[in-house]
Design an enzyme around this catalytic site. Structure first.
Site, PDB file in Angstrom:
ATOM      1  N   CYS A   1     -12.823 -74.119 -69.147  1.00  0.00           N
ATOM      2  CA  CYS A   1     -12.360 -72.896 -68.701  1.00  0.00           C
ATOM      3  C   CYS A   1     -10.786 -72.939 -68.803  1.00  0.00           C
ATOM      4  O   CYS A   1     -10.332 -73.865 -69.383  1.00  0.00           O
ATOM      5  CB  CYS A   1     -12.825 -72.602 -67.482  1.00  0.00           C
ATOM      6  SG  CYS A   1     -12.191 -73.572 -65.962  1.00  0.00           S
TER       7      CYS A   1
ATOM      8  N   CYS B   1     -12.962 -69.230 -71.991  1.00  0.00           N
ATOM      9  CA  CYS B   1     -11.491 -69.423 -72.689  1.00  0.00           C
ATOM     10  C   CYS B   1     -11.576 -68.733 -73.960  1.00  0.00           C
ATOM     11  O   CYS B   1     -10.860 -68.969 -74.849  1.00  0.00           O
ATOM     12  CB  CYS B   1     -11.729 -71.010 -72.648  1.00  0.00           C
ATOM     13  SG  CYS B   1     -13.018 -71.884 -73.653  1.00  0.00           S
TER      14      CYS B   1
ATOM     15  N   CYS C   1     -11.560 -72.158 -77.716  1.00  0.00           N
ATOM     16  CA  CYS C   1     -12.288 -73.342 -77.884  1.00  0.00           C
ATOM     17  C   CYS C   1     -12.668 -73.562 -79.396  1.00  0.00           C
ATOM     18  O   CYS C   1     -13.131 -72.503 -79.942  1.00  0.00           O
ATOM     19  CB  CYS C   1     -13.830 -73.058 -77.000  1.00  0.00           C
ATOM     20  SG  CYS C   1     -13.266 -72.867 -75.242  1.00  0.00           S
TER      21      CYS C   1
END
Length: 135
Positions: A11, A85, A89
């Protein structure tokens, strides 16, 4: 996947959702799963409400610290669970990805964090059952 799957929870701040998820998986899986967590913009400390919510169910996450998401950690993980996120990522072919839509506990009190904690537990239990089925 290897005999011991590796799960990475990601996150943004690595201070709430991902830390609670990692805490649940460590608690429920024992040493049968390697558990990692990281954030795209890690906070300085874990959210105190997340610590309190997990302590209420007997899980201590006070020894954890927010960590920066590193390419190598993602690349060497079998399962990557993102929690808000987005594009931060990295995506690797052959990895299992899930995006869990969860409220961000940042700035919320314990009464608001408890349902997030409980939702995460349910998701982690499902994930763990799937990992053991795939093994």
């Amino acid at each position: 996947m290897t005999d011991k799957p590796t799960v990475l929870f990601v996150c943004v701040h690595n201070a709430g959702r991902s830390q609670m998820a990692a805490g649940w998986l460590r608690h429920l899986a024992g040493d049968s799963v390697e558990v990692r967590s990281a954030g795209s913009a890690p906070a300085d400390t874990i959210n105190p409400a997340a610590i309190e919510a997990m302590a209420e169910v007997g899980i201590d996450i006070t020894d954890q610290t927010p960590k920066l998401l590193e390419y190598e950690a993602a690349e060497s993980s079998d399962v990557i669970i993102t929690m808000g996120c987005g594009d931060a990522c990295p995506v690797f072919p052959g990895k299992r990805y899930e995006d869990w839509k969860l409220d961000d506990p940042a700035g919320k009190g314990i009464d608001a964090v408890r349902p997030i904690r409980d939702d995460i537990r349910t998701r982690v239990e499902t994930l763990l059952a799937e990992l053991h089925t795939a093994a």
